[in-house]
Structure formats: structure tokens, C-alpha cells
Design a protein around this motif. Structure first.
Motif, mmCIF file in Angstrom:
data_model
loop_
_atom_site.group_PDB
_atom_site.id
_atom_site.type_symbol
_atom_site.label_atom_id
_atom_site.label_comp_id
_atom_site.label_asym_id
_atom_site.label_seq_id
_atom_site.Cartn_x
_atom_site.Cartn_y
_atom_site.Cartn_z
ATOM 1 N N LYS A 47 65.088 49.568 6.410
ATOM 2 C CA LYS A 47 65.616 49.627 5.035
ATOM 3 C C LYS A 47 65.276 48.339 4.273
ATOM 4 C CE LYS A 47 69.704 52.509 5.824
ATOM 5 N NZ LYS A 47 71.171 52.414 5.950
ATOM 6 N N ILE A 48 65.272 47.215 4.990
ATOM 7 C CA ILE A 48 64.909 45.950 4.329
ATOM 8 C C ILE A 48 63.439 46.004 3.913
ATOM 9 C CG2 ILE A 48 64.550 43.468 4.724
ATOM 10 C CD1 ILE A 48 67.133 43.477 6.406
ATOM 11 N N ILE A 49 62.596 46.528 4.804
ATOM 12 C CA ILE A 49 61.160 46.639 4.475
ATOM 13 C C ILE A 49 60.980 47.572 3.270
ATOM 14 C CG2 ILE A 49 58.919 47.473 5.326
ATOM 15 C CD1 ILE A 49 59.824 46.460 8.138
ATOM 16 N N ALA A 50 61.799 48.635 3.202
ATOM 17 C CA ALA A 50 61.698 49.585 2.075
ATOM 18 C C ALA A 50 62.388 49.065 0.821
ATOM 19 C CB ALA A 50 62.317 50.920 2.483
ATOM 20 N N LYS A 51 62.920 47.848 0.895
ATOM 21 C CA LYS A 51 63.618 47.200 -0.229
ATOM 22 C C LYS A 51 64.911 47.924 -0.615
ATOM 23 C CE LYS A 51 60.107 44.296 -1.421
ATOM 24 N NZ LYS A 51 60.147 42.886 -1.703
ATOM 25 N N LEU A 52 65.483 48.634 0.344
ATOM 26 C CA LEU A 52 66.760 49.318 0.080
ATOM 27 C C LEU A 52 67.932 48.405 0.412
ATOM 28 C CD1 LEU A 52 65.883 52.772 1.657
ATOM 29 C CD2 LEU A 52 66.127 52.284 -0.769
ATOM 30 N N VAL A 53 67.678 47.433 1.270
ATOM 31 C CA VAL A 53 68.702 46.465 1.673
ATOM 32 C C VAL A 53 68.097 45.069 1.512
ATOM 33 C CG1 VAL A 53 70.020 45.605 3.673
ATOM 34 C CG2 VAL A 53 69.842 48.055 3.286
ATOM 35 N N THR A 54 68.913 44.138 1.037
ATOM 36 C CA THR A 54 68.421 42.772 0.841
ATOM 37 C C THR A 54 68.709 41.959 2.105
ATOM 38 O OG1 THR A 54 69.165 43.051 -1.418
ATOM 39 C CG2 THR A 54 68.490 40.846 -0.804
ATOM 40 N N LEU B 82 67.014 58.899 -4.808
ATOM 41 C CA LEU B 82 66.681 58.355 -6.124
ATOM 42 C C LEU B 82 66.165 56.925 -6.011
ATOM 43 C CD1 LEU B 82 69.467 59.549 -8.582
ATOM 44 C CD2 LEU B 82 67.129 60.347 -8.402
ATOM 45 N N ARG B 83 66.846 56.124 -5.175
ATOM 46 C CA ARG B 83 66.468 54.711 -5.056
ATOM 47 C C ARG B 83 65.052 54.541 -4.509
ATOM 48 N NH1 ARG B 83 70.407 51.083 -2.034
ATOM 49 N NH2 ARG B 83 68.831 49.593 -2.681
ATOM 50 N N LEU B 84 64.632 55.496 -3.681
ATOM 51 C CA LEU B 84 63.276 55.412 -3.118
ATOM 52 C C LEU B 84 62.212 55.782 -4.147
ATOM 53 C CD1 LEU B 84 63.895 56.984 0.376
ATOM 54 C CD2 LEU B 84 62.900 54.731 -0.017
ATOM 55 N N ASN B 85 62.629 56.493 -5.181
ATOM 56 C CA ASN B 85 61.628 57.031 -6.108
ATOM 57 C C ASN B 85 61.761 56.557 -7.551
ATOM 58 O OD1 ASN B 85 60.289 58.800 -4.144
ATOM 59 N ND2 ASN B 85 62.304 59.751 -4.044
ATOM 60 N N LYS B 215 70.775 46.395 -10.917
ATOM 61 C CA LYS B 215 70.110 46.169 -9.616
ATOM 62 C C LYS B 215 71.039 45.468 -8.621
ATOM 63 C CE LYS B 215 67.650 42.098 -11.227
ATOM 64 N NZ LYS B 215 66.379 41.594 -11.688
ATOM 65 N N TYR B 216 71.951 44.640 -9.138
ATOM 66 C CA TYR B 216 72.884 43.941 -8.242
ATOM 67 C C TYR B 216 73.932 44.888 -7.679
ATOM 68 C CZ TYR B 216 70.594 39.948 -10.308
ATOM 69 O OH TYR B 216 69.631 39.075 -10.715
ATOM 70 N N ILE B 217 74.237 45.959 -8.446
ATOM 71 C CA ILE B 217 75.213 46.944 -7.953
ATOM 72 C C ILE B 217 74.614 47.705 -6.768
ATOM 73 C CG2 ILE B 217 76.476 49.066 -8.547
ATOM 74 C CD1 ILE B 217 76.610 47.952 -11.432
ATOM 75 N N PHE B 218 73.298 47.976 -6.842
ATOM 76 C CA PHE B 218 72.644 48.730 -5.775
ATOM 77 C C PHE B 218 72.375 47.885 -4.533
ATOM 78 C CE2 PHE B 218 70.881 51.879 -9.030
ATOM 79 C CZ PHE B 218 71.807 52.839 -8.666
ATOM 80 N N GLU B 219 72.414 46.561 -4.685
ATOM 81 C CA GLU B 219 72.074 45.684 -3.566
ATOM 82 C C GLU B 219 73.054 45.828 -2.418
ATOM 83 O OE1 GLU B 219 71.581 41.477 -4.308
ATOM 84 O OE2 GLU B 219 69.613 41.900 -5.150
ATOM 85 N N GLU B 220 72.511 45.899 -1.203
ATOM 86 C CA GLU B 220 73.389 45.976 -0.013
ATOM 87 C C GLU B 220 73.209 44.722 0.812
ATOM 88 O OE1 GLU B 220 73.158 49.553 2.360
ATOM 89 O OE2 GLU B 220 72.854 50.736 0.568
#
Lengths: 207, 220
Positions: A47-54, B82-85, B215-220
Motif C-alpha cells: 500500500k505504501i508503494i501504491a501511495k495509499l499509505v504514507t 476511487l483512490r487508486l484511480n 489529501k491529508y484526510i485520506f492519508e493513513e
């Protein structure tokens, strides 16, 4: 030529370290398998590589011909398949493929139909995804991932929910990554699936 | 922009297929109007009361319907798709446009119900009322969309939205009530321009801030 540079990334949740200082470099025609016990952080790393997780520390950078690819451009080049990727129950299989083509600004209906045939979903293309079995959903996720001809393909547990016929299609896909100029990264717990990768990272050994 | 419109199309298509929001809103609006009709006699309906009741019904209908935009994606775990696309900004704008469309449908439905059943709901300035509905739908949607995004990450989603929305939406609701009173002919002075200017500025500030911080809201 697409390259991936992962620089000393670490990830912690609530002061619990998932993994520490992972670095890797990968490019097109290269495949990497990430393995490790449950909870070792395989999915988090993907997920980090996919930029979904920081990442807590470090950075993940993608380059195309030495120019950095920014997140807004990365979407069109990257596809991701995972058991925790859910689809819209109200939409049909073909509507998902049409939606993804519009979101990624591509138009290749012939490829969409070919993929539906390849993954044995052609007869269910007008059925709502809510009525699909978990195996059919996993097959549709592959159709969605491949319809954009991605340069970067990230797969989390690639054969989960698939029957033997589905597994064979995925093994062929893993083998064909080189031929398709794809940068492939996948996670797996099955030792038999490691042979399709050029390199293997065992997250347990990094701890 | 095409990506934003495709997210809007996807949301509308899903809504048309399930009709969750539309049905619950129609039932809510009709129930409220009939309760008002049976509990308040005709001569007690003043212009001020009708204008206020209109926006009270609109507020609660909005809370029922629009809170779901980001929350539903999070609950059904489709937000990852959605986030992936799409970028966070494109997702936000797609959801904002969806909220505006649904909010307009809500307000138009309430308007017809009020015209039919509330005796003092007669326009002296219809154009001003149409403008009020349009601008307030944008303002309310801009606030509810970003709140829905923030709340989608929280534990107690159902309770949080009305609580957080109330102070944020209060200035918009008061302004909308005042504009509705003007369009129903309750006031003699004409300060519509100031009210409209306020609502437009409010929306611009809120949408700009949301685009900067989404973008900060989506950050995990």
C-alpha cells in the motif's frame, strides 16, 4: 522506462513498528515477491508503494525516463489487485470496466471484452457485481487492473479466492510480466508462488 | 474535469439503482410537511415561520441524505477503488457535485411540497428564491462534503455529522432563511446582494480550503 525507488521506509502504527528501513530499487521487466508471516507488513508495504499509505519514515519515488512521476500521473500507470479492494455492488462488470477506462482516460473496448473472455466473465458482463461470488470478483478485479495495460502491477495475495483454473491464469500473468514490460510486485505466503519473481524480500528477516 | 464528472456519474448511477437516498428523503420530506400541516393551523403560518420551517426541513433532509457520500464509500470499503484511480481532489469534487445535485433535488422537492400545502408559501420574487436555492445548495454541499470526508474516518459517524454540521451550517441556514423571507415578500428593504455575496464567499473559502486539505484526510 519506469523505475521505482524505495528509500529506507519504516512504518509504525501507535508506536508499534510494522517494519523498519526497507529499501528497494526496481524497474520495468522486473518482478519482486514480498513474503513474510501474517502481520509482518506485506500488505502495508504494498500500500505504501501504491501511495495509499504514507510511510512513517522514508520515501517512495517513481520515475519515468529519469523524470519523477507525480501522484496525479501515477494513477494511469499503476494497477492494484487485493482481497480488500471492493467493487460497487450496484454496477455491472462491464460498467466497472467502462468506468475505469474513463477514469484512466483510455478507450479499449476490445481489450475489455478479451479480458472478460480470458477470465470467463463474458456471460456475466451485464450482471451486477453484488451477485458475483468471491472468485468472480477476484477475476473481475484482474480485468479492471489489466484493461489499462499498466506499467506497474501490484498484487496482494494474487491467487486468493481463485479456483485452480483462475490460479493458472494468474501464474501465466506473473510469468508474462517481463514480456509485457511490466514492473510487477506481489505479496504471497505460498512458497510455490515465489518462483515467478526475480527477487524475494522476506519481511521477517528484515526485523 | 472529465474524471470528476465520471465520479459524479458513478454516484448517480449507484443512487438510481438503489434509490436509498431518494426514497428516504421523499418519505422524510412528506412526513415532516404533513406533521406541520396537521399541527399548525392555516392562520398561524406566517411568512417568517414558513421560511424557517423550509430550511429546518432542508437541513435535516440534507443530514439524512448527504452524510452518506464519503461515509458509504468508507463503510462499503470502495473508497480504495476511487483512490487508486483518481486524486483526492478529483474524488472530493466528484462528491461535491453529487451533493449539489442531491441537495437541489431535496430543495426542489421541499419547495413543491411547501407550495402545495403551506398557505403562506407564495413567492413575490421567484427569481430570488431560485437563486437562493441554487447558492445555498452549493454552500451546504461544500460544508457537508468535507465534513462527510472527515467523519468517514471516525468511529461514531452517525452522531458526529449533525453535531459538527450545526455550527458550520448555521450562518448559511440563517442567510438562506433571510433570503427566503425576502423572496416571499416579508421585508421591505432589499439587501439580497449582501446575503448572496456572503453565501458565495463562504462556499469559495470552504471549497478552496477543502481542496487544499483533502489529501491529508485520506492519508493513513
Amino acid at each position: 522506462m519506469i523505475t521505482l525507488q524505495v528509500n529506507n521506509i519504516s512504518k509504525s502504527y501507535n508506536q508499534q513498528t510494522v517494519f523498519n528501513e526497507v529499501s528497494l530499487f526496481a524497474s520495468e521487466k522486473y518482478s519482486l515477491a514480498i513474503t513474510g508471516k501474517n502481520g509482518s507488513g506485506k500488505s502495508t508495504l504494498l500500500k505504501i508503494i501504491a501511495k495509499l499509505v504514507t510511510p512513517t519514515v522514508g520515501s517512495v519515488l517513481f520515475f519515468e525516463n529519469e523524470f519523477q512521476i507525480f501522484p496525479n500521473k501515477l494513477n494511469s500507470k499503476l494497477s492494484f489487485v487485493a482481497p480488500y479492494l471492493f467493487l460497487y455492488e450496484e454496477l455491472t462488470a462491464i460498467e466497472h470496466l467502462t468506468l475505469i477506462q474513463k477514469l484512466k482516460r483510455i478507450s479499449n473496448n476490445i481489450l475489455a471484452i478479451e479480458l472478460l473472455k480470458k477470465f470467463s466473465l463474458i456471460e456475466s458482463k451485464h450482471k451486477k457485481v453484488g451477485s458475483f461470488s468471491s472468485g468472480m470478483l477476484q477475476r473481475l478485479k484482474y480485468c479492471i487492473a489489466l484493461v489499462s495495460k499498466p506499467k506497474i502491477l501490484l498484487l496482494d495475495e494474487p491467487t486468493s479466492n481463485l479456483d485452480h483454473e483462475g490460479e493458472i491464469i494468474i501464474y501465466d500473468l506473473l510469468k508474462a510480466a517481463k514480456k509485457n514490460n511490466t514492473l510487477l510486485i506481489y505479496t504471497t505466503n505460498h512458497k510455490s508462488e515465489l518462483k515467478y519473481a526475480d527477487d524475494v524480500i522476506d519481511l521477517n528477516k528484515l526485523k | 474535469m472529465k474524471i470528476v464528472l465520471n465520479i459524479l456519474y458513478k454516484d448517480l448511477l449507484c443512487e438510481i439503482r438503489t434509490r436509498h437516498v431518494i426514497y428516504s428523503l421523499l418519505v422524510f420530506v412528506l412526513t415532516t410537511v404533513f406533521v406541520l400541516l396537521f399541527s399548525i393551523s392555516d392562520n398561524e403560518f406566517t411568512v417568517d415561520l414558513s421560511a424557517s420551517l423550509f430550511w429546518v426541513v432542508s437541513f435535516f433532509s440534507t443530514m439524512t441524505g448527504l452524510s452518506r457520500s464519503f461515509v458509504l464509500e468508507e463503510e462499503k470499503q470502495t473508497i480504495l477503488f476511487l483512490r487508486l484511480n483518481a486524486t483526492p481532489e478529483q474524488i472530493y469534487l466528484g462528491k461535491l457535485f453529487y451533493s449539489i445535485v442531491v441537495n437541489l433535488i431535496i430543495n426542489i422537492t421541499i419547495t413543491f411540497a411547501f407550495i402545495l400545502f403551506i398557505p403562506t408559501f407564495v413567492f413575490s420574487n421567484l427569481n430570488l428564491f431560485i437563486l437562493t436555492i441554487l447558492v445555498s445548495s452549493i454552500s451546504i454541499s461544500s460544508a457537508v462534503t468535507i465534513l462527510s470526508a472527515i467523519i468517514s474516518k471516525a468511529e461514531n459517524k452517525g452522531l458526529l455529522l449533525p453535531f459538527l454540521s450545526f455550527p458550520i451550517l448555521l450562518p448559511i441556514l440563517i442567510t438562506s432563511i433571510n433570503l427566503t423571507k425576502l423572496s416571499l415578500g416579508a421585508f421591505s428593504f432589499e439587501n439580497e446582494a449582501n446575503y448572496l455575496q456572503f453565501m458565495i464567499s463562504y462556499s469559495v473559502v470552504l471549497i478552496t480550503a477543502s481542496l487544499l486539505f483533502i489529501k491529508y484526510i485520506f492519508e493513513e
